[in-house]
Scaffold this motif. Structure first.
Motif, PDB file in Angstrom:
ATOM      1  N   CYS A 299      38.950  42.018  44.449  1.00 44.57           N
ATOM      2  CA  CYS A 299      37.612  41.453  44.330  1.00 44.57           C
ATOM      3  C   CYS A 299      37.639  40.071  44.973  1.00 44.57           C
ATOM      4  O   CYS A 299      38.586  39.310  44.770  1.00 44.57           O
TER       5      CYS A 299
ATOM      6  N   SER B 100      29.251  42.289  39.059  1.00 47.92           N
ATOM      7  CA  SER B 100      29.455  42.848  40.400  1.00 47.92           C
ATOM      8  C   SER B 100      30.792  42.361  40.952  1.00 47.92           C
ATOM      9  O   SER B 100      31.241  41.264  40.626  1.00 47.92           O
ATOM     10  N   HIS B 101      31.377  43.190  41.817  1.00 49.26           N
ATOM     11  CA  HIS B 101      32.671  42.835  42.403  1.00 49.26           C
ATOM     12  C   HIS B 101      32.689  43.109  43.900  1.00 49.26           C
ATOM     13  O   HIS B 101      32.714  44.273  44.315  1.00 49.26           O
ATOM     14  N   PRO B 102      32.675  42.057  44.726  1.00 54.47           N
ATOM     15  CA  PRO B 102      32.813  42.275  46.170  1.00 54.47           C
ATOM     16  C   PRO B 102      34.239  42.735  46.523  1.00 54.47           C
ATOM     17  O   PRO B 102      35.196  41.963  46.393  1.00 54.47           O
TER      18      PRO B 102
ATOM     19  N   HIS C   6      38.208  36.693  39.518  1.00 59.42           N
ATOM     20  CA  HIS C   6      38.452  38.085  39.128  1.00 59.42           C
ATOM     21  C   HIS C   6      39.760  38.591  39.741  1.00 59.42           C
ATOM     22  O   HIS C   6      40.522  39.302  39.082  1.00 59.42           O
TER      23      HIS C   6
ATOM     24  N   ILE D  23      35.533  37.695  44.274  1.00 60.84           N
ATOM     25  CA  ILE D  23      35.284  36.647  43.285  1.00 60.84           C
ATOM     26  C   ILE D  23      36.700  36.289  42.859  1.00 60.84           C
ATOM     27  O   ILE D  23      37.392  37.076  42.210  1.00 60.84           O
TER      28      ILE D  23
ATOM     29  N   LEU E 143      42.036  41.771  39.117  1.00 61.45           N
ATOM     30  CA  LEU E 143      41.306  42.765  39.910  1.00 61.45           C
ATOM     31  C   LEU E 143      41.816  42.787  41.361  1.00 61.45           C
ATOM     32  O   LEU E 143      41.160  42.298  42.280  1.00 61.45           O
TER      33      LEU E 143
END
Ligand code: C2O
Ligand code: CU
Length: 476
Positions: free
Chosen positions: A448, A394-396, A453, A450, A458
């Motif tokens: 993202c 998952s990527h916030p 990431h 995270i 990202l």
């Protein structure tokens, strides 16, 4: 006498609710606040420095962490909506850094992105941040240089923008900064590169879960009495899933202030970067204790396997008889849905590739940040972003500078309406958001949250061009 007291408290109830919690109920959670050096009531002026300092997160667990003003988290900055905030920042770290004001709609020059907003502040250097806080809500600040390493070493703090016109009706309020830190048996901080490229692909989590910089602090409460928690997830990778063992959690606000109306939850999930404003009123036996836990949340491979619930804090119920009042916040906020009619579609995909040497690289549409091409936007333009995540994690998604609204798969606004700057894009799923830009020109990051990431590729930018100014002659 008794009836006079009842009458008095009832007549005050609408404007200034009085405290229902025992004195010192949140003493263990109290954050240091940055003293305001400016006598002007509409200007908050503070000193903030980044420096290495010895912290103790639990009895006997000490490390030389990276701190703002000597502690984890950094000082709570408290301002009123519409105030001007001036921050005299000094860098005493051995690395360059900046301060990013997550969620605040600042001009690009104040956004803390190295090279775009400002040159990074070198060791021994200083920079003054100076901007107006236009929106009430809980925000936070953190570095934007080698973010995964620097946030992971301890650099983050909460920024609370209050609004005296907000009528929540709960006097007892506490700010909760959730984070984590990796400290080994010798008091050394975990290497930001631990686990190599695989560690990056997952997103490194620290072994100690911290609530306001402490392992398992204690909150003392009266059974059934409401308390308002303003929570930010400042961890670099960890999600939190808070469950009060069957007690309801009423969420009244999120990233950008109050929701259109409250929602009642069984569990509260916060991805890195997200905030929540909740009212809880745990009804438990006087004298009992509840361990507040965060349950493993599935953010992809490695996040739930062999993991169990983690304690966040202890809620100790005092000996008073339970509070019998009704706890049902009725906060309302008029939020205009951003119309998607005529919006420009923007399609992005979060990608993860394995290079020939076996290492991983995240990217947007196949390009890591360094090679990516910006998304262009014009002032006043509305865009509907479709964010596709085919990766196994998952990527916030976080956008700098602007709030967005989340849409469902059919393109309808998710209810209740709220302003967000960070939204989780679950593994192998798609999320749509709608954003309307204003005229704050600049190159605005999205990435993202995270942070491994983000540093692993990202990340991208929205290029919001300088507004076109019509030359219509001089006006006096
Ligand atoms: Cu908290 Cu670039 O963000
Ligand atoms: Cu991610």
């Amino acid at each position: 006498m008794v009836s006079a007291l009842v009458f008095a408290s009832a007549s005050y109830a609408a404007s200034a609710p009085s405290s229902l919690q025992p004195p010192g109920w949140d003493r263990d959670l109290k954050l240091r606040e940055a003293p305001d050096l400016n006598p002007d009531p509409h200007i908050v002026e503070i000193d903030l420095d980044a420096r290495i300092a010895r912290v103790e997160v639990a009895p006997g667990v000490r490390a030389d962490a990276w701190t703002y003003n000597g502690g984890i988290p950094g000082p709570l900055i408290r301002v009123h909506v519409g105030d001007r905030l001036i921050v005299h920042f000094t860098n005493h770290l051995p690395q360059p850094t900046t301060v990013h004001w997550h969620g605040i709609r600042v001009p690009i020059q104040m956004d803390g992105v190295p090279d775009v907003s400002q040159p990074a502040v070198q060791p021994g250097g200083a920079f003054t941040y100076d901007f107006v806080v236009p929106d009430a809500g809980l925000y936070w600040y953190h570095p934007h240089v080698m973010s995964a390493a620097q946030v992971g070493f301890g650099l983050s703090g909460a920024l609370l923008v209050e609004d005296s016109a907000e009528q929540v009706g709960v006097a007892d309020e506490t700010v909760i900064v959730l984070s984590d830190i990796g400290i080994d048996a010798h008091g050394q901080l975990d290497s930001p590169d631990s686990g190599g490229s695989t560690g990056m692909a997952f997103g490194r989590e620290g072994g100690y879960v911290l609530v306001n910089g402490k392992v398992k602090p204690r909150l003392v409460a009266r059974s059934g009495a409401p308390q308002r928690w303003r929570i930010v997830n400042a961890a670099k990778s960890r999600f939190f899933q808070i469950d009060l063992d069957g007690q309801k959690i009423i969420r009244i606000g999120g990233d950008g202030g109050l929701l259109a109306r409250p929602v009642t939850l069984d569990a509260l999930v916060l991805a890195p970067g997200e905030r929540a404003d909740v009212v809880v009123a745990p009804k438990l036996k006087p004298g009992s204790e509840l361990e507040i836990l965060s349950f493993p949340f599935n953010r992809g491979y490695g996040s739930v396997e062999y993991r169990s619930a983690e304690p966040l804090m202890t809620l100790a119920i005092d000996d008073e008889p339970p509070y019998q009042g009704v706890v049902a916040p009725t906060t309302q906020r008029a939020i205009e849905p951003i119309s998607t009619a005529g919006a420009t579609p923007v399609n992005i995909e979060f990608t993860l590739v394995q290079r020939p040497d076996g290492t991983f690289e995240y990217g947007i549409n196949g390009s890591p940040f360094a090679k990516g091409k910006p998304i262009s936007a014009r002032p006043g333009e509305t865009q509907v972003w479709t964010i596709v995540n085919k990766t196994k994690w998952s990527h916030p998604f976080h956008l700098h500078g602007f709030f967005f609204q989340v849409l469902d798969a059919e393109g309808k606004h998710v209810e209740p309406l709220e302003w967000k700057d960070t939204v989780n894009v679950p593994l192998e799923q798609t999320v749509k958001v709608v954003v309307r830009y204003d005229d704050r020109a600049g190159s605005w990051m999205f990435h993202c949250h995270i942070l491994d990431h983000a540093d692993g590729g990202l990340m991208g930018t929205v290029d919001l061009g300088v507004p076109h100014v019509e030359h219509s002659g001089h006006t006096h």
